[in-house]
Design an enzyme around this catalytic site. Sequence first.
Site, PDB file in Angstrom:
ATOM      1  N   GLU A  34       0.888  -1.140  -0.044  1.00  0.00           N
ATOM      2  CA  GLU A  34      -0.005  -0.095   0.082  1.00  0.00           C
ATOM      3  C   GLU A  34       0.991   1.162  -0.055  1.00  0.00           C
ATOM      4  O   GLU A  34       1.932   1.330   0.587  1.00  0.00           O
ATOM      5  CB  GLU A  34      -1.028   0.117   1.319  1.00  0.00           C
ATOM      6  CG  GLU A  34      -1.728   1.180   1.554  1.00  0.00           C
ATOM      7  CD  GLU A  34      -2.607   1.189   2.527  1.00  0.00           C
ATOM      8  OE1 GLU A  34      -2.938  -0.052   2.991  1.00  0.00           O
ATOM      9  OE2 GLU A  34      -2.838   2.234   2.984  1.00  0.00           O
ATOM     10  N   GLU A  67      -1.860  11.587   3.753  1.00  0.00           N
ATOM     11  CA  GLU A  67      -3.056  11.511   4.675  1.00  0.00           C
ATOM     12  C   GLU A  67      -2.672  12.649   5.862  1.00  0.00           C
ATOM     13  O   GLU A  67      -1.739  13.241   6.007  1.00  0.00           O
ATOM     14  CB  GLU A  67      -2.791  10.075   5.541  1.00  0.00           C
ATOM     15  CG  GLU A  67      -3.143   8.835   4.612  1.00  0.00           C
ATOM     16  CD  GLU A  67      -2.915   7.745   5.592  1.00  0.00           C
ATOM     17  OE1 GLU A  67      -3.960   7.124   5.911  1.00  0.00           O
ATOM     18  OE2 GLU A  67      -1.695   7.252   5.600  1.00  0.00           O
TER      19      GLU A  67
END
Length: 360
Positions: free
Chosen positions: A233, A238
């Site tokens: 991933e 974020e």
Amino acid sequence: MKKMIPFALISLASLLSSCTVSFGLSSKNTSSSKGDVSSEDKSSYVDSSSEGTPASSETSSSSSSKPVSSSKPTSSTTPLPSSSSAPTSSPIAASSSSSSSTSGYVPSGYSLKWSDEFEGSSLNSSYWTAQLGDGTDYGITGWGNSEAECYTANNATVGSGELKITAKKETASASGHSYNYTSSRLRTAGKITTTYGYVEARIKLPAIQGMWPAFWMLPEGTYQSKGWPTSGELDIMENKGREPNIVGGTTHSANDSYADVYHTESYTLSSSIENWHVYAMEWTSEAVKFSADGHVYNTVTRSTWVNGCSLYNGGPAPFNAPFHIILNLAVGGQYDGYQMPPDNFVSAAMEVDYVRIYQQ
């Protein structure tokens, strides 16, 4: 970091799931779970071990108006082919198309291969699919992160050259569960993928507690049929909404016990996340570099993500396969210790000017 996302359980057929929304405000969800435009620094793309302000680093194993300078490119681009096999080289054929205007941060030697500039009045369904519901139909209620929202397609809108993903306080239900928030989660799976390259987006974020916006990537297939996190991933950006100028970039891979091993660092921006910033990742077979406004703040090398895991045979697995892009605005969840929006929260939006993929 988006923990516990077993994408192997996700099927396109599950996209038929949806939320039933009751419009109007509701009481705060108490369940435990996961401005102004500033002038942008157009300096060259640099490794910022001394530039900018890296906020923290961590390695862990565990079970308004836009500036004229950012005009949209007018030339068409070549869509990236979708593939579930691990290529031995770039999966994109050479293209003569190029952007007449870039962010100013694209590393030397890269050319534009695909972009969505979000022109028009609707989402381009040739590029994006909305993932709906609360994850139950994918086998991951709460999307694997104890998120507090129900995803709908209606919370993603396109207009004035931007994509807007809006989290709202409204009652919704999915798969027999009730939620007090809705939002949207979009992905390019099965449509637009890349192996390696420079992936970039220009984004505004809401500086509100309980918001969890993300710009990230998951693989099209699985590595040795192991699912997440073994198949990898890439979290390009974020943010914890209560931290108005800090973002993070992270890789996720696995150890020999198939547990999550993540390598993350956070970065302090020069201005609020509510202003436009360019978030990007340069991805090669040897390293993944995360940057904000051209400043590289996290470099994860092949040996670091392999982390001695025998499954990867020295790498570059798992980061040598086609990955697709995901854009979402979650509410609550594990990333910020289950922080929830304030009682007076009504709505908040993640705004995206463009998403672009460049390759050498």
